[in-house]
Design a protein around this motif. Structure first.
Motif, PDB file in Angstrom:
ATOM      1  N   PRO A  53       0.664  -1.276   0.042  1.00  0.00           N
ATOM      2  CA  PRO A  53       0.142   0.136  -0.023  1.00  0.00           C
ATOM      3  C   PRO A  53       0.726   1.101   0.058  1.00  0.00           C
ATOM      4  N   GLY A  54       1.907   1.234   0.831  1.00  0.00           N
ATOM      5  CA  GLY A  54       2.707   2.339   0.733  1.00  0.00           C
ATOM      6  C   GLY A  54       3.589   2.604  -0.609  1.00  0.00           C
ATOM      7  N   ALA A  55       4.047   1.734  -1.229  1.00  0.00           N
ATOM      8  CA  ALA A  55       4.546   1.684  -2.508  1.00  0.00           C
ATOM      9  C   ALA A  55       3.426   2.338  -3.670  1.00  0.00           C
ATOM     10  N   GLN A  56       2.197   1.789  -3.682  1.00  0.00           N
ATOM     11  CA  GLN A  56       1.429   2.144  -4.510  1.00  0.00           C
ATOM     12  C   GLN A  56       1.109   3.798  -4.182  1.00  0.00           C
ATOM     13  N   SER A  57       1.040   4.195  -2.945  1.00  0.00           N
ATOM     14  CA  SER A  57       0.887   5.638  -2.556  1.00  0.00           C
ATOM     15  C   SER A  57       2.146   6.280  -3.496  1.00  0.00           C
ATOM     16  N   LEU A  58       3.285   5.919  -3.409  1.00  0.00           N
ATOM     17  CA  LEU A  58       4.374   6.306  -3.950  1.00  0.00           C
ATOM     18  C   LEU A  58       4.193   6.499  -5.350  1.00  0.00           C
ATOM     19  N   ALA A  59       3.963   5.376  -5.984  1.00  0.00           N
ATOM     20  CA  ALA A  59       3.561   5.215  -7.457  1.00  0.00           C
ATOM     21  C   ALA A  59       2.592   6.078  -8.008  1.00  0.00           C
ATOM     22  N   HIS A  60       1.657   6.221  -7.128  1.00  0.00           N
ATOM     23  CA  HIS A  60       0.684   7.428  -7.778  1.00  0.00           C
ATOM     24  C   HIS A  60       1.168   8.861  -7.761  1.00  0.00           C
ATOM     25  N   ALA A  61       1.752   9.053  -6.645  1.00  0.00           N
ATOM     26  CA  ALA A  61       2.505  10.548  -6.863  1.00  0.00           C
ATOM     27  C   ALA A  61       3.498  10.692  -7.950  1.00  0.00           C
ATOM     28  N   LEU A  62       4.162   9.482  -8.155  1.00  0.00           N
ATOM     29  CA  LEU A  62       5.434   9.342  -9.080  1.00  0.00           C
ATOM     30  C   LEU A  62       4.873   9.565 -10.627  1.00  0.00           C
ATOM     31  N   ALA A  63       3.775   9.057 -10.835  1.00  0.00           N
ATOM     32  CA  ALA A  63       3.257   9.120 -12.086  1.00  0.00           C
ATOM     33  C   ALA A  63       2.956  10.569 -12.384  1.00  0.00           C
ATOM     34  N   HIS A  64       2.727  11.492 -11.605  1.00  0.00           N
ATOM     35  CA  HIS A  64       2.454  12.889 -12.159  1.00  0.00           C
ATOM     36  C   HIS A  64       3.356  13.943 -11.642  1.00  0.00           C
ATOM     37  N   ASN A  65       4.717  13.449 -11.007  1.00  0.00           N
ATOM     38  CA  ASN A  65       5.684  14.165 -10.573  1.00  0.00           C
ATOM     39  C   ASN A  65       6.970  14.594 -11.629  1.00  0.00           C
ATOM     40  N   THR A  66       7.070  15.751 -11.625  1.00  0.00           N
ATOM     41  CA  THR A  66       8.090  16.364 -12.592  1.00  0.00           C
ATOM     42  C   THR A  66       9.485  16.778 -12.173  1.00  0.00           C
ATOM     43  N   ASN A  67       9.639  16.455 -10.795  1.00  0.00           N
ATOM     44  CA  ASN A  67      10.868  16.860 -10.033  1.00  0.00           C
ATOM     45  C   ASN A  67      11.829  15.768  -9.465  1.00  0.00           C
TER      46      ASN A  67
ATOM     47  N   GLY B 143       5.586  -3.264  -6.643  1.00  0.00           N
ATOM     48  CA  GLY B 143       6.413  -3.349  -7.775  1.00  0.00           C
ATOM     49  C   GLY B 143       5.877  -3.225  -9.166  1.00  0.00           C
ATOM     50  N   GLN B 144       4.893  -3.703  -9.189  1.00  0.00           N
ATOM     51  CA  GLN B 144       3.957  -3.355 -10.372  1.00  0.00           C
ATOM     52  C   GLN B 144       3.270  -2.090 -10.472  1.00  0.00           C
ATOM     53  N   ALA B 145       2.978  -1.343  -9.534  1.00  0.00           N
ATOM     54  CA  ALA B 145       2.503  -0.182  -9.352  1.00  0.00           C
ATOM     55  C   ALA B 145       3.473   0.937  -9.678  1.00  0.00           C
ATOM     56  N   LEU B 146       4.687   0.728  -9.315  1.00  0.00           N
ATOM     57  CA  LEU B 146       5.846   1.380  -9.579  1.00  0.00           C
ATOM     58  C   LEU B 146       6.382   1.500 -11.020  1.00  0.00           C
ATOM     59  N   ALA B 147       5.939   0.140 -11.592  1.00  0.00           N
ATOM     60  CA  ALA B 147       6.511  -0.018 -13.102  1.00  0.00           C
ATOM     61  C   ALA B 147       5.271   0.702 -13.864  1.00  0.00           C
ATOM     62  N   HIS B 148       4.096   0.780 -13.533  1.00  0.00           N
ATOM     63  CA  HIS B 148       2.964   1.320 -14.128  1.00  0.00           C
ATOM     64  C   HIS B 148       3.366   3.070 -14.190  1.00  0.00           C
ATOM     65  N   ALA B 149       3.764   3.432 -13.164  1.00  0.00           N
ATOM     66  CA  ALA B 149       4.129   4.859 -13.014  1.00  0.00           C
ATOM     67  C   ALA B 149       5.417   5.171 -13.885  1.00  0.00           C
ATOM     68  N   LEU B 150       6.166   4.474 -14.012  1.00  0.00           N
ATOM     69  CA  LEU B 150       7.421   4.747 -14.936  1.00  0.00           C
ATOM     70  C   LEU B 150       6.879   4.762 -16.373  1.00  0.00           C
ATOM     71  N   GLN B 151       5.990   4.379 -16.686  1.00  0.00           N
ATOM     72  CA  GLN B 151       5.697   4.454 -18.020  1.00  0.00           C
ATOM     73  C   GLN B 151       5.172   5.943 -18.619  1.00  0.00           C
ATOM     74  N   THR B 152       4.694   6.634 -17.685  1.00  0.00           N
ATOM     75  CA  THR B 152       4.467   7.955 -17.721  1.00  0.00           C
ATOM     76  C   THR B 152       5.464   9.191 -17.043  1.00  0.00           C
ATOM     77  N   ASN B 153       6.241   8.694 -16.129  1.00  0.00           N
ATOM     78  CA  ASN B 153       7.169   9.603 -15.645  1.00  0.00           C
ATOM     79  C   ASN B 153       8.368   9.962 -16.456  1.00  0.00           C
ATOM     80  N   LYS B 154       8.672  11.056 -16.488  1.00  0.00           N
ATOM     81  CA  LYS B 154       9.852  11.493 -17.315  1.00  0.00           C
ATOM     82  C   LYS B 154      10.955  12.101 -17.018  1.00  0.00           C
ATOM     83  N   CYS B 155      11.149  12.005 -15.381  1.00  0.00           N
ATOM     84  CA  CYS B 155      12.141  12.561 -14.764  1.00  0.00           C
ATOM     85  C   CYS B 155      12.913  11.755 -13.979  1.00  0.00           C
ATOM     86  N   LEU B 156      12.337  10.687 -13.398  1.00  0.00           N
ATOM     87  CA  LEU B 156      13.204   9.759 -12.676  1.00  0.00           C
ATOM     88  C   LEU B 156      14.340   8.876 -13.395  1.00  0.00           C
ATOM     89  N   THR B 157      15.386   8.911 -12.733  1.00  0.00           N
ATOM     90  CA  THR B 157      16.910   8.524 -13.372  1.00  0.00           C
ATOM     91  C   THR B 157      17.398   7.289 -12.532  1.00  0.00           C
TER      92      THR B 157
END
Length: 501
Positions: free
Chosen positions: A349-363, A379-393
């Motif tokens: 649940p904590g990772a899913q909350s982070l993934a939701h914020a990560l999907a729209h984060n730009t910093n 892990g799958q929630a974070l992977a879905h977020a990375l499909q739209t995230n454009k800043c995480l390295t």
């Protein structure tokens, strides 16, 4: 005979003077009686007349011998040198430096003692060589690179840290630290304290009937007086950029008690108020301090909408899903670029909350969740977020009980994501099939430079081929760094829609 007299006169100047007097007196007597022959007459000097007064002649000889044959006008100190020596000897009572010529200032600084009071030297001396000598005298190991390359900054930061680490509430006078603030406020930018001592407690006297062997050693009672409160200190440091704290005790020895390692609620509220008021703080670290969900949310709430905060490190604590949800909210209300929640108790649940914020984060550019237990659901929630995230390295998911389903979605991310440069999936259960799918994703990826798959049950062949793809990406990145103009011309020729990243 003439040579004999001359030699005697050279060896005995007193004899020469006596002989001259004798001649003058004889000459006077002759002139009174009549003319004498023009040929000079030499009267032999007897042994008795050669040294008529042995005592007087001895003192004359001592005066001559006592003269320093090596004396020379060239070794007399110049007046400027004498003045410089006087200034150095009296610098503590009369510090004169700015009024001197630069070359004279350098001579004074080269000979000043590193033990001078800071009230004299702090705001007067900026010479790095002087502060280098001060640092080397106090600490055998000095890493000036950790302090911006400035020896003066290093001296004041480490000096302040030592005072904080040995401060005992209720025993140490707070003026010891507060009096230092006017001297170090312009130089301290980083405060790293890995120990906070609790107040001294006098053990209560047990009555005879109270003694029992059944008491639990794990019981913790919060101290009546908490650790040193950082509010006044942080408010007095006008250039503070980094605060790295550990509420711990080192070398407690036989006086071990669990409450020595307790970060109390009063500590938490005081620290939250201090960092909220510090508008220059860029990096905040609170590690190995038993911070649970409630305390983490108090800290995070004070950082919402912070103007300059870039890095938050709450690793090695007791933060669970509620604390992770607070961190997810912080991602949406700050300019945070680095978030470290390693070695906590974050689950799916904590990772899913982070993934939701990560999907729209730009910093955010770095997320570290290693040594948690987010499992495949997180892990799958974070992977879905990375499909739209454009800043995480950088993404670190080592030791999170991940398996093939997470690897499947990450392989799709690798095929389309153009910003990730480092992924860590070590110490998971990716498996043979998961490794093959990650290899397929790497075949279309041109930006990933590091991919850690150690101890993840991936086949050696898949791991080797992934390593070859990473090597090709690193070589291409190196060529781009060496020939940026050629790279930009290629992008222009292909059109901006085909540019990488």
């Amino acid at each position: 005979m003439q040579e004999t007299v001359t030699t005697s006169a050279l060896l005995d100047p007193s004899h020469s003077s006596v002989s001259t007097q004798d001649k003058s007196s004889t000459g006077g007597h002759t002139s009174s009686t009549g003319p004498q022959p023009s040929k000079p007459s030499i009267t032999p000097v007897s042994a008795k007349s050669r040294n008529p007064h042995p005592g007087a002649n001895f003192h004359r000889m001592r005066r001559i011998i006592a003269e320093d044959p090596e004396w020379s006008l060239a070794i007399v100190p110049l007046l400027t040198e004498l003045c410089i020596q006087h200034i150095i000897r009296n610098f503590q009572n009369n510090p004169i430096l700015k009024q001197m010529l630069p070359e004279h200032q350098q001579k004074v600084l080269n000979h000043l003692s590193p033990d001078l009071p800071l009230a004299v030297t702090a705001n007067l001396i900026d010479n790095e060589n002087y502060w280098l000598r001060c640092c080397m005298q106090r600490w055998p190991v000095c890493h000036v690179a950790h302090h911006g390359g400035s020896w003066k900054r290093m001296f004041f930061e480490r000096h302040l840290e030592n005072l904080l680490k040995h401060f005992i509430p209720g025993t140490t006078d707070p003026a010891v630290i507060l009096d230092l603030l006017p001297l170090c406020r312009n130089y301290v930018r980083r405060v790293h304290v890995d120990q906070f001592l609790p107040p001294v407690q006098i053990p209560a006297q047990l009555r005879p009937g109270d003694q029992s062997d059944s008491g639990s050693e794990g019981e913790m009672e919060e101290p009546t007086v908490d650790h040193y409160q950082l509010g006044d200190l942080v408010a007095g440091l006008s250039h503070l950029e980094e605060l790295d704290l550990v509420y711990d005790v080192k070398d407690c020895g036989m006086n071990f008690e669990w409450n020595l390692f307790l970060f109390t609620y009063r500590d938490c509220h005081s620290l939250a108020a201090a960092i909220k008021a510090c508008h220059t703080l860029k990096i905040f670290k609170l590690t190995r301090s038993k911070v649970d969900d409630d305390k983490a949310r108090i800290i995070i709430r004070s950082l919402l909408d912070h103007p300059v905060l870039e890095e938050l490190d709450l690793s090695h604590n007791l933060i669970g899903d509620r604390g992770a949800r607070g961190a997810a909210k912080l991602l949406s209300h700050s300019r945070l670029r680095v978030l470290n929640l390693a070695n906590n108790q974050v689950r799916a649940p904590g990772a899913q909350s982070l993934a939701h914020a990560l999907a729209h984060n730009t910093n955010l550019i770095s997320l570290n969740l290693r040594l948690n237990c987010i499992e495949d659901e997180g892990g799958q929630a974070l992977a879905h977020a990375l499909q739209t995230n454009k800043c995480l390295t950088t993404l670190h998911l080592g030791g999170n009980e991940l398996s093939e389903p997470t690897a499947t979605l990450l392989s799709q991310v690798l095929a389309i994501n153009t910003t990730l440069t480092s992924i860590n999936l070590s110490c998971n259960h990716i498996g043979l099939d998961g490794g093959k799918q990650l290899l397929e994703g790497m075949s279309d990826n041109k930006t990933l430079l590091e991919f850690d798959l150690r101890l993840s049950d991936v086949a050696q062949e898949s791991e080797y081929l992934i390593g070859q793809a990473l090597y090709a990406n690193r070589e291409a990145a190196r060529q781009r760094a060496l020939n940026p103009s050629h790279f930009m011309s290629t992008i222009t020729a292909n059109g901006p829609e085909n540019s990488v990243g």
